[in-house]
Design a protein around this motif. Structure first.
Motif, PDB file in Angstrom:
ATOM      1  N   LEU A  77       7.763   5.481   5.276  1.00 11.97           N
ATOM      2  CA  LEU A  77       7.472   4.694   4.089  1.00 11.97           C
ATOM      3  C   LEU A  77       8.256   3.543   3.534  1.00 11.97           C
ATOM      4  CD1 LEU A  77       4.212   6.134   3.248  1.00 11.97           C
ATOM      5  CD2 LEU A  77       4.383   4.633   5.406  1.00 11.97           C
ATOM      6  N   GLN A 150       4.350  -1.102   8.108  1.00  9.31           N
ATOM      7  CA  GLN A 150       3.439  -1.389   7.082  1.00  9.31           C
ATOM      8  C   GLN A 150       2.883  -2.779   6.361  1.00  9.31           C
ATOM      9  OE1 GLN A 150       3.862   1.276   3.529  1.00  9.31           O
ATOM     10  NE2 GLN A 150       6.351   1.029   4.737  1.00  9.31           N
TER      11      GLN A 150
ATOM     12  N   TRP B   8      14.833  -3.659   3.616  1.00  8.05           N
ATOM     13  CA  TRP B   8      14.536  -2.391   4.591  1.00  8.05           C
ATOM     14  C   TRP B   8      13.663  -2.795   6.248  1.00  8.05           C
ATOM     15  CZ3 TRP B   8      17.133   1.787   3.562  1.00  8.05           C
ATOM     16  CH2 TRP B   8      17.198   1.962   1.928  1.00  8.05           C
ATOM     17  N   CYS B   9      12.975  -3.853   6.019  1.00  8.89           N
ATOM     18  CA  CYS B   9      12.235  -3.466   6.877  1.00  8.89           C
ATOM     19  C   CYS B   9      12.043  -4.816   7.676  1.00  8.89           C
ATOM     20  CB  CYS B   9      10.846  -4.108   6.271  1.00  8.89           C
ATOM     21  SG  CYS B   9       9.843  -2.644   5.598  1.00  8.89           S
ATOM     22  N   ARG B  12       9.612 -11.004   7.160  1.00  9.58           N
ATOM     23  CA  ARG B  12       8.559 -10.545   7.114  1.00  9.58           C
ATOM     24  C   ARG B  12       7.551 -11.554   6.118  1.00  9.58           C
ATOM     25  NH1 ARG B  12       6.506  -5.156   7.368  1.00  9.58           N
ATOM     26  NH2 ARG B  12       7.505  -4.130   8.598  1.00  9.58           N
ATOM     27  N   GLU B  13       6.013 -12.111   6.609  1.00  5.74           N
ATOM     28  CA  GLU B  13       5.552 -13.204   5.799  1.00  5.74           C
ATOM     29  C   GLU B  13       5.735 -13.474   3.701  1.00  5.74           C
ATOM     30  OE1 GLU B  13       1.682 -14.188   7.360  1.00  5.74           O
ATOM     31  OE2 GLU B  13       2.810 -14.989   8.655  1.00  5.74           O
ATOM     32  N   ALA B  15       3.820 -13.515   2.081  1.00  5.39           N
ATOM     33  CA  ALA B  15       2.450 -13.032   1.192  1.00  5.39           C
ATOM     34  C   ALA B  15       2.674 -11.654   1.209  1.00  5.39           C
ATOM     35  CB  ALA B  15       1.749 -13.232   3.036  1.00  5.39           C
ATOM     36  N   GLU B  16       3.431 -11.377   1.848  1.00  4.61           N
ATOM     37  CA  GLU B  16       3.981  -9.558   2.167  1.00  4.61           C
ATOM     38  C   GLU B  16       4.851  -9.526   0.453  1.00  4.61           C
ATOM     39  OE1 GLU B  16       4.824  -7.563   4.823  1.00  4.61           O
ATOM     40  OE2 GLU B  16       3.345  -8.696   6.176  1.00  4.61           O
ATOM     41  N   ALA B  61       3.587  -5.302   0.191  1.00  9.79           N
ATOM     42  CA  ALA B  61       2.637  -4.996   1.017  1.00  9.79           C
ATOM     43  C   ALA B  61       3.259  -4.371   2.414  1.00  9.79           C
ATOM     44  CB  ALA B  61       2.112  -6.238   2.290  1.00  9.79           C
ATOM     45  N   GLY B  62       4.405  -3.654   2.248  1.00  8.09           N
ATOM     46  CA  GLY B  62       5.310  -3.235   3.121  1.00  8.09           C
ATOM     47  C   GLY B  62       5.487  -1.313   2.451  1.00  8.09           C
ATOM     48  N   CYS B  63       7.283  -1.834   2.264  1.00 11.31           N
ATOM     49  CA  CYS B  63       8.195  -0.505   1.973  1.00 11.31           C
ATOM     50  C   CYS B  63       7.530  -0.466   0.884  1.00 11.31           C
ATOM     51  CB  CYS B  63       9.561   0.485   2.558  1.00 11.31           C
ATOM     52  SG  CYS B  63      10.554  -2.342   1.852  1.00 11.31           S
ATOM     53  N   ARG B  64       7.474  -1.568   0.022  1.00  7.21           N
ATOM     54  CA  ARG B  64       7.351  -1.466  -1.219  1.00  7.21           C
ATOM     55  C   ARG B  64       8.491  -1.139  -2.363  1.00  7.21           C
ATOM     56  NH1 ARG B  64       4.087   1.937   0.540  1.00  7.21           N
ATOM     57  NH2 ARG B  64       4.691   3.252  -0.748  1.00  7.21           N
ATOM     58  N   ARG B  65       9.512  -1.573  -1.714  1.00  5.17           N
ATOM     59  CA  ARG B  65      10.596  -1.479  -2.503  1.00  5.17           C
ATOM     60  C   ARG B  65      10.977  -2.789  -3.230  1.00  5.17           C
ATOM     61  NH1 ARG B  65       9.108   3.126  -0.701  1.00  5.17           N
ATOM     62  NH2 ARG B  65      10.723   4.788  -1.416  1.00  5.17           N
TER      63      ARG B  65
END
Lengths: 198, 106
Positions: A77, A150, B8-9, B12-13, B15-16, B61-65
């Motif tokens: 996560l 996520q 990290w991810c 992404r869009e 909006a996230e 909306a993803g890894c919250r970093r």
């Protein structure tokens, strides 16, 4: 104090009949009450190795992946955060084992089983239906089995697990308060694939 | 929709993500030594350049970093992303707010 109730209702208990009416090429089932533990620790520290011994597999350090055994799966996560998912009722046992393994090292284990419910979406239409509300490319070349992202599905936050390389089996971890909305969105998104229009 | 490359991810869009204002605004060395005007300068005043601007973003909306990004405020191009604690690439030379920090602590 929480009140012990004799009947436990999952967030999507009322939706089983609606899921039964979906087209033959997509199956949706809720897998309620699964054990979920939030794990925070340093990925390079000694605690990570201790945890790996308990769960039988090293914690994934590649972003947006998950690994696991039949007993427990570890979902990435964040760089120092994982979600451990196991069959229902393993909370206490797993939590005690992890805390004992971490010992005095820095790390936290928190039971968050009530935070999300699991929807299992499978069938050949899975990728096409999810694409209607999810920006993540679920093509096997981009999201092979073992992908854990996520993201947002129809603006609702989800954890999306790709279970196989053909993307015909996907698990969605959804907050209970959003679960009926996601369920109704899924049923609606499947409408046009029904063999005879209602 | 514009894609933002989370360190990290990946892409992404937009909006996230959640916007966090100007990056690299240094906390005053001696907050108690500041006048009200200097403190207000630190708390409320930020750069507003036309061009490359270092700012903080969070992948909500993803890894919250939290991470830093250099964005061209004229074109909305994201020129670079880098993790917290790192400095922006020298080649881009964004306005970083260091000038203000010096004013605040002077």
């Amino acid at each position: 104090m929480t009140v012990e109730t004799s009947i436990r209702l999952s967030p999507l208990a009322d939706w089983a009949a609606a899921f039964d009416q979906l087209p033959a090429d997509i199956q949706v089932r809720e897998m309620p009450f699964r054990t979920q533990l939030s794990l925070r620790l340093d990925a390079d520290g000694p605690a990570a190795a201790s945890v790996a011994e308990v769960i039988g597999v090293a914690l994934p350090t590649a972003p947006c992946t998950f690994v696991g055994t039949d007993e427990v799966e570890a979902l990435w996560l964040g760089p120092d955060e994982w979600l451990l998912v196991a069959p229902p009722g393993r909370q206490a046992q797993l939590q005690d084992a992890l805390r004992a393994a971490i010992g005095d090292e820095f790390g936290t284990v928190t039971d968050v089983s009530a935070q999300r419910t699991t929807l299992r979406v499978s069938g050949s239409l899975t990728r096409e239906v999810l694409a209607r509300g999810c920006a993540i490319d679920l093509h096997p070349q981009v999201s092979p089995g073992g992908t854990c992202v996520q993201t947002q599905l129809a603006q609702a936050g989800v954890v999306l697990l790709v279970r196989d390389d053909a993307a015909t089996s996907v698990w969605l971890l959804i907050r209970p308060s959003f679960a009926p909305y996601v369920a109704s969105w899924l049923v609606d998104a499947c409408t046009e694939y029904r063999e005879e229009a209602p | 929709m514009q894609l933002i490359p989370c360190p990290w991810c990946g892409d992404r869009e937009e909006a996230e993500f959640h916007y966090g204002g100007q990056a690299h605004v240094a906390y005053p060395d001696d907050p108690h030594g500041l006048s009200d005007a200097q403190w207000a300068q630190f708390v409320f005043f930020r750069d507003n350049p036309k061009g490359p601007f270092a700012e903080r973003w969070m992948h909500a909306a993803g890894c919250r970093r939290w991470f830093n990004a250099v964005r061209d405020t004229a074109t909305h191009d994201l020129l670079a992303v880098y993790r917290t604690g790192q400095q922006p690439p020298q080649s881009i030379a964004p306005s970083t707010g260091q000038d203000q920090a010096q004013v605040a602590t002077a």
